[in-house]
Design a protein around this motif. Sequence first.
Motif, mmCIF file in Angstrom:
data_model
loop_
_atom_site.group_PDB
_atom_site.id
_atom_site.type_symbol
_atom_site.label_atom_id
_atom_site.label_comp_id
_atom_site.label_asym_id
_atom_site.label_seq_id
_atom_site.Cartn_x
_atom_site.Cartn_y
_atom_site.Cartn_z
ATOM 1 N N THR A 109 45.519 48.737 22.745
ATOM 2 C CA THR A 109 44.596 49.461 23.607
ATOM 3 C C THR A 109 45.327 50.640 24.234
ATOM 4 O O THR A 109 46.548 50.782 24.110
ATOM 5 N N HIS A 110 44.572 51.496 24.910
ATOM 6 C CA HIS A 110 45.157 52.493 25.808
ATOM 7 C C HIS A 110 44.388 52.397 27.125
ATOM 8 O O HIS A 110 43.218 52.751 27.210
ATOM 9 N N PRO A 111 45.024 51.856 28.156
ATOM 10 C CA PRO A 111 44.329 51.648 29.425
ATOM 11 C C PRO A 111 43.727 52.943 29.976
ATOM 12 O O PRO A 111 44.202 54.044 29.692
ATOM 13 N N PRO A 173 51.497 50.133 34.400
ATOM 14 C CA PRO A 173 51.577 49.517 35.727
ATOM 15 C C PRO A 173 50.414 48.566 35.979
ATOM 16 O O PRO A 173 49.441 48.530 35.223
ATOM 17 N N VAL A 174 50.531 47.804 37.034
ATOM 18 C CA VAL A 174 49.424 46.972 37.497
ATOM 19 C C VAL A 174 48.495 47.829 38.345
ATOM 20 O O VAL A 174 48.943 48.535 39.251
ATOM 21 N N GLN A 175 47.208 47.783 38.040
ATOM 22 C CA GLN A 175 46.198 48.509 38.809
ATOM 23 C C GLN A 175 45.094 47.531 39.219
ATOM 24 O O GLN A 175 44.828 46.557 38.503
ATOM 25 N N PRO A 176 44.432 47.777 40.343
ATOM 26 C CA PRO A 176 43.408 46.834 40.816
ATOM 27 C C PRO A 176 42.279 46.607 39.819
ATOM 28 O O PRO A 176 41.669 45.528 39.806
ATOM 29 N N TRP A 177 41.979 47.597 38.971
ATOM 30 C CA TRP A 177 40.849 47.474 38.051
ATOM 31 C C TRP A 177 41.240 46.883 36.687
ATOM 32 O O TRP A 177 40.426 46.770 35.794
ATOM 33 N N HIS A 178 42.505 46.504 36.531
ATOM 34 C CA HIS A 178 42.961 45.921 35.278
ATOM 35 C C HIS A 178 43.201 44.424 35.452
ATOM 36 O O HIS A 178 43.560 43.967 36.542
ATOM 37 N N PRO A 179 43.052 43.640 34.390
ATOM 38 C CA PRO A 179 43.168 42.184 34.519
ATOM 39 C C PRO A 179 44.588 41.648 34.416
ATOM 40 O O PRO A 179 44.794 40.449 34.635
ATOM 41 N N TRP A 180 45.574 42.474 34.066
ATOM 42 C CA TRP A 180 46.933 41.934 33.973
ATOM 43 C C TRP A 180 47.612 41.941 35.342
ATOM 44 O O TRP A 180 47.229 42.703 36.233
ATOM 45 N N HIS A 181 48.634 41.126 35.491
ATOM 46 C CA HIS A 181 49.193 40.853 36.814
ATOM 47 C C HIS A 181 50.646 41.265 36.978
ATOM 48 O O HIS A 181 51.231 41.051 38.035
ATOM 49 N N ARG A 182 51.236 41.845 35.957
ATOM 50 C CA ARG A 182 52.578 42.404 36.084
ATOM 51 C C ARG A 182 52.710 43.570 35.118
ATOM 52 O O ARG A 182 51.959 43.653 34.141
#
Length: 234
Positions: A109-111, A173-182
Amino acid sequence: MPKALVVRGGWEGHRPVEATDLFLPFLADNNFDVHVSASTDVYGDARLMAETDLIVQCVTMSAVERDELDGLRAAVAAGTGFTGWHGGIADSFRASSDYLQLVGGQFATHPGKEPGARCGDETDNFLPHTVEITPIGREHPVTAGLDDFDLTTEQYWVLHDDLIDVLATTTHPVQPWHPWHRPITSPAVWTRQWGEGRIVVTTPGHSLDVLRHPTVRTVIERGMLWASRTASAS
């Protein structure tokens, strides 16, 4: 005179003709006899492939026939270099596990930007990010002497195996709108030895302006020379 085969096609959004045209003068200036193909059926030509020292591929998505893939894999294993950039090599032939094994890394993907900042076009996935040269990369002929560099374009998230030598990385990076946590670090430039052949993958290159970026272009051009059979034999 070494022989280079430029194979281009697939999704037009990556402008395969214009993108590869940027590098044809470089290949000519380095004394390559260049053959350009608009179809992967050339991979099924055993005689041509045996005579080819370098393949430059720019084919995003699309599909490859079994005999074509077998021809590509056999040529690389026998010493033909294989290189490309962005989706033209890291997002090709998604349905072929044997191709993915050959290349060693696959676009996932590309976030994107924060949802409220999106406007519905490709720039929704253009993020400022840094490409960092690894310790291995600082010693490797493809990236030696190059500094970390910043881009605002698609930042590839890549699934990969351990048979690649990572010359540069980029971190999501971790962003509030993304589901990953690190934070997730993906390879941005890598090499791979496959039999007698060398493979170089450069993930930046979504658009022509990125390909014209001095460092991106340097990496791609050095990768062509390093991967070619002539270099491999030295």
